[in-house]
Design a protein around this motif. Structure first.
Motif, PDB file in Angstrom:
ATOM      1  N   MET A   1       0.843  -1.174   0.000  1.00  0.00           N
ATOM      2  CA  MET A   1       0.000   0.000   0.000  1.00  0.00           C
ATOM      3  C   MET A   1       0.886   1.235   0.000  1.00  0.00           C
ATOM      4  O   MET A   1       1.901   1.292   0.673  1.00  0.00           O
ATOM      5  CB  MET A   1      -0.902  -0.005   1.232  1.00  0.00           C
ATOM      6  CG  MET A   1      -1.763   1.227   1.334  1.00  0.00           C
ATOM      7  SD  MET A   1      -2.987   1.184   2.664  1.00  0.00           S
ATOM      8  CE  MET A   1      -1.993   1.005   4.095  1.00  0.00           C
ATOM      9  N   HIS A   2       0.470   2.226  -0.763  1.00  0.00           N
ATOM     10  CA  HIS A   2       1.181   3.499  -0.803  1.00  0.00           C
ATOM     11  C   HIS A   2       0.976   4.244   0.511  1.00  0.00           C
ATOM     12  O   HIS A   2       0.130   3.903   1.319  1.00  0.00           O
ATOM     13  CB  HIS A   2       0.651   4.359  -1.954  1.00  0.00           C
ATOM     14  CG  HIS A   2       0.746   3.687  -3.282  1.00  0.00           C
ATOM     15  ND1 HIS A   2       1.942   3.353  -3.864  1.00  0.00           N
ATOM     16  CD2 HIS A   2      -0.208   3.276  -4.141  1.00  0.00           C
ATOM     17  CE1 HIS A   2       1.723   2.778  -5.025  1.00  0.00           C
ATOM     18  NE2 HIS A   2       0.415   2.711  -5.213  1.00  0.00           N
ATOM     19  N   HIS A   3       1.747   5.305   0.697  1.00  0.00           N
ATOM     20  CA  HIS A   3       1.560   6.175   1.860  1.00  0.00           C
ATOM     21  C   HIS A   3       0.136   6.719   1.858  1.00  0.00           C
ATOM     22  O   HIS A   3      -0.342   7.216   0.848  1.00  0.00           O
ATOM     23  CB  HIS A   3       2.579   7.317   1.812  1.00  0.00           C
ATOM     24  CG  HIS A   3       2.343   8.370   2.828  1.00  0.00           C
ATOM     25  ND1 HIS A   3       2.586   8.158   4.160  1.00  0.00           N
ATOM     26  CD2 HIS A   3       1.870   9.620   2.719  1.00  0.00           C
ATOM     27  CE1 HIS A   3       2.278   9.253   4.826  1.00  0.00           C
ATOM     28  NE2 HIS A   3       1.839  10.162   3.970  1.00  0.00           N
ATOM     29  N   MET A   8      -7.006  10.732  -0.732  1.00  0.00           N
ATOM     30  CA  MET A   8      -6.642   9.657  -1.656  1.00  0.00           C
ATOM     31  C   MET A   8      -7.865   8.798  -1.949  1.00  0.00           C
ATOM     32  O   MET A   8      -8.820   8.769  -1.167  1.00  0.00           O
ATOM     33  CB  MET A   8      -5.506   8.805  -1.088  1.00  0.00           C
ATOM     34  CG  MET A   8      -5.891   7.932   0.085  1.00  0.00           C
ATOM     35  SD  MET A   8      -4.508   6.972   0.756  1.00  0.00           S
ATOM     36  CE  MET A   8      -4.045   5.974  -0.623  1.00  0.00           C
ATOM     37  N   ALA A   9      -7.861   8.131  -3.070  1.00  0.00           N
ATOM     38  CA  ALA A   9      -8.967   7.243  -3.416  1.00  0.00           C
ATOM     39  C   ALA A   9      -9.016   6.101  -2.414  1.00  0.00           C
ATOM     40  O   ALA A   9      -8.000   5.451  -2.139  1.00  0.00           O
ATOM     41  CB  ALA A   9      -8.792   6.702  -4.824  1.00  0.00           C
ATOM     42  N   LEU A  13      -6.469   2.054  -0.842  1.00  0.00           N
ATOM     43  CA  LEU A  13      -6.146   1.507   0.476  1.00  0.00           C
ATOM     44  C   LEU A  13      -6.427   0.008   0.468  1.00  0.00           C
ATOM     45  O   LEU A  13      -7.311  -0.497   1.146  1.00  0.00           O
ATOM     46  CB  LEU A  13      -6.966   2.213   1.558  1.00  0.00           C
ATOM     47  CG  LEU A  13      -6.639   3.683   1.764  1.00  0.00           C
ATOM     48  CD1 LEU A  13      -7.684   4.350   2.647  1.00  0.00           C
ATOM     49  CD2 LEU A  13      -5.250   3.836   2.365  1.00  0.00           C
ATOM     50  N   GLN A  14      -5.665  -0.697  -0.307  1.00  0.00           N
ATOM     51  CA  GLN A  14      -5.878  -2.134  -0.485  1.00  0.00           C
ATOM     52  C   GLN A  14      -5.472  -2.902   0.761  1.00  0.00           C
ATOM     53  O   GLN A  14      -4.528  -2.557   1.450  1.00  0.00           O
ATOM     54  CB  GLN A  14      -5.085  -2.617  -1.688  1.00  0.00           C
ATOM     55  CG  GLN A  14      -5.527  -1.952  -2.971  1.00  0.00           C
ATOM     56  CD  GLN A  14      -4.625  -2.304  -4.134  1.00  0.00           C
ATOM     57  OE1 GLN A  14      -3.611  -2.959  -3.984  1.00  0.00           O
ATOM     58  NE2 GLN A  14      -5.000  -1.841  -5.308  1.00  0.00           N
ATOM     59  N   GLY A  15      -6.246  -3.934   1.046  1.00  0.00           N
ATOM     60  CA  GLY A  15      -5.925  -4.801   2.165  1.00  0.00           C
ATOM     61  C   GLY A  15      -6.498  -4.345   3.496  1.00  0.00           C
ATOM     62  O   GLY A  15      -6.297  -5.014   4.498  1.00  0.00           O
ATOM     63  N   VAL A  16      -7.196  -3.212   3.520  1.00  0.00           N
ATOM     64  CA  VAL A  16      -7.807  -2.782   4.779  1.00  0.00           C
ATOM     65  C   VAL A  16      -9.237  -3.302   4.849  1.00  0.00           C
ATOM     66  O   VAL A  16      -9.844  -3.628   3.833  1.00  0.00           O
ATOM     67  CB  VAL A  16      -7.794  -1.243   4.941  1.00  0.00           C
ATOM     68  CG1 VAL A  16      -6.373  -0.711   4.917  1.00  0.00           C
ATOM     69  CG2 VAL A  16      -8.653  -0.554   3.896  1.00  0.00           C
TER      70      VAL A  16
END
Length: 79
Positions: A1-3, A8-9, A13-16
């Motif tokens: 995941m990016h900062h 942010m879209a 927020l993948q994996g949350v």
């Protein structure tokens, strides 16, 4: 995941795991919260799950929750 950053879209927020209150209504007027790997908390509008997410520190969320429990924000929804 990016900062994670405000605006942010939420889909980035993948994996949350997004959760919303069991008190949410059927018209979709609710927000969803997700704990981030960094310890922060993301918030999104459940009607627009792909839309922007707001990112808060755990201390900010704790302060808001304690204030809500103490009734500090009741005037926002009282008639």
């Amino acid at each position: 995941m990016h900062h994670a950053y405000n605006g942010m879209a939420a889909t980035d927020l993948q994996g949350v795991v997004w959760r919303k209150s069991g008190r949410s209504n059927s018209q979709g007027a609710c927000v969803e919260f997700a704990k981030l790997p960094s310890g922060g908390v993301a918030v999104r509008n459940s009607r627009f799950p792909d839309g922007p997410a707001l990112i808060y520190t755990s201390a900010e969320v704790e302060a808001m929750l304690l204030g809500a429990k103490d009734g500090e924000f009741d005037h926002l929804v009282a008639d």
